[in-house]
Design an enzyme around this catalytic site. Structure first.
Site, PDB file in Angstrom:
ATOM      1  N   SER A  81       0.824  -1.209   0.000  1.00 58.65           N
ATOM      2  CA  SER A  81       0.000   0.000   0.000  1.00 58.65           C
ATOM      3  C   SER A  81       0.858   1.258   0.000  1.00 58.65           C
ATOM      4  O   SER A  81       0.404   2.302  -0.429  1.00 58.65           O
ATOM      5  CB  SER A  81      -0.968   0.023   1.175  1.00 58.65           C
ATOM      6  OG  SER A  81      -0.409  -0.484   2.328  1.00 58.65           O
ATOM      7  N   ASN A 120      -4.921   5.876  -1.141  1.00 60.56           N
ATOM      8  CA  ASN A 120      -4.213   6.141   0.118  1.00 60.56           C
ATOM      9  C   ASN A 120      -3.570   7.529   0.146  1.00 60.56           C
ATOM     10  O   ASN A 120      -3.377   8.105   1.218  1.00 60.56           O
ATOM     11  CB  ASN A 120      -3.151   5.072   0.382  1.00 60.56           C
ATOM     12  CG  ASN A 120      -3.756   3.838   1.022  1.00 60.56           C
ATOM     13  OD1 ASN A 120      -4.913   3.858   1.444  1.00 60.56           O
ATOM     14  ND2 ASN A 120      -2.987   2.768   1.103  1.00 60.56           N
TER      15      ASN A 120
END
Ligand code: 3HC
Length: 284
Positions: free
Chosen positions: A120, A191
């Site tokens: 991520s 994100n």
């Protein structure tokens, strides 16, 4: 494009198990690797549990559930990935561990196999650089909980080939996901926005002297979020969120990216959210 008839998933924690569940439900032969047989079995049980719940709720036939569970093979050895057309990595978010793994996978798999990382916050390009064939490496970033969240970000690293990107995109569609294409920038798309936003939410807890319950209610009822920010950070894992914040802060140097001290203290105290039984909330 590579035709994916067999897929490997490395790491069967919350994300890896969710990804493996999607693969077997989509009818794909899947090999899942954990470091011990016990951890592998625990992941199989988790997958079987969620598929059984689907049967109980009338969303899946018992026979389909059994066939899906039967499509999952477990291993502790990387050699088991030798005949996989796609391997998706979902191990710890530590660069040295990922570099070692990708170098090894690159030596093992067939020339046209694609290697994907579910990272991520790390750079897919840096991970790809550990291999001799960086063109076959892409990011496939799923969201937590993977079986429920429709999005998968298909991340093009500096040297990714069109073929590898499109193989991953098509596979995302086959899993019933909504894939989007993006480049390898810190935090990719979601994100980059979500991490500073969640950090702001945690800072507001202290600034506005609001309780986690009221902040969650505020964002659910005032902004239409499906789940409040404290519940979400507990779900993602305080450690995972702090780590991702630190990684983004290191790269972008924006103050909002830095993890709020309150979250760092929680992480240091072992309050990791749902997985540890306690975070902003207490779990059974
Ligand atoms: N795996 C598989 N199945 C699961 C599951 C899981 N982890 N969790 C729940 N399920 C199944 C269960 O069987 C459950 O039914 P049951 O309770 O009757 O057994 C079923 O899914 C439905 O669950 P819910 O009733 O809880 O579903 P909701 O309608 O409430 O939606 C949600 C849940 C989709 C998680 C919704 O609350 C949501 O969208 N939340 C926001 C989540 C989010 O923003 N995630 C992104 C996090 S950021 C991220 O992942 C990036 C990373 O890089 C850090």
């Amino acid at each position: 494009m590579t035709t994916v008839r067999k897929v490997g998933v490395v790491g069967l924690g919350a994300m890896g198990a969710g990804i493996a569940q999607l693969c077997v439900e989509a009818g794909v032969e899947t090999v899942g690797r954990e470091v011990t047989a016990e951890l592998g079995e625990a992941a199989r049980e988790r997958i079987a549990h969620f598929l059984t719940r689907k049967v109980e709720k009338g969303r899946l036939e018992q026979a389909e559930r059994d066939a899906a569970v039967g499509r999952l093979a477990l291993t502790t050895e990387l050699d088991a990935f030798a005949d996989c057309h796609l391997v998706i990595e979902a191990i710890v978010e530590e660069l040295p561990a990922k570099l070692e793994l990708f170098a090894e996978l690159d030596r093992l798999v067939a020339p046209d196999a694609v290697l994907a990382t579910n990272t991520s916050a790390l750079s897919v390009t840096e991970i790809a650089a550990a291999t001799e064939h960086a063109e076959r490496v892409v990011g496939m970033h799923f969201f937590n909980p993977a079986p429920l969240m429709p999005l998968v970000e298909i991340v093009r690293a500096e040297l990714s080939s069109d073929d590898a990107v499109e193989t991953a995109y098509a596979f995302g569609e086959r899993l019933g996901k909504h894939p989007i294409r993006c480049h390898d920038t810190p935090g990719f798309v979601v994100n980059r926005v979500l991490i500073p936003l969640l950090n702001d939410c945690v800072r507001v807890l202290d600034e506005a002297r609001v309780t986690p319950e009221d902040l969650d209610a505020g964002m659910r009822h005032g902004a239409g979020w499906p789940m409040g920010p404290c519940t979400l950070v507990d779900l993602v894992g305080i450690d995972v969120h702090v780590h991702a914040s630190e990684a983004l802060y290191e790269k972008l140097r924006e103050p909002r990216m830095a993890p709020p001290p309150r979250l760092v203290a929680m992480r240091n105290a072992g309050l990791l959210g749902r997985k540890s039984g306690r975070g902003f909330y207490v779990y059974d």
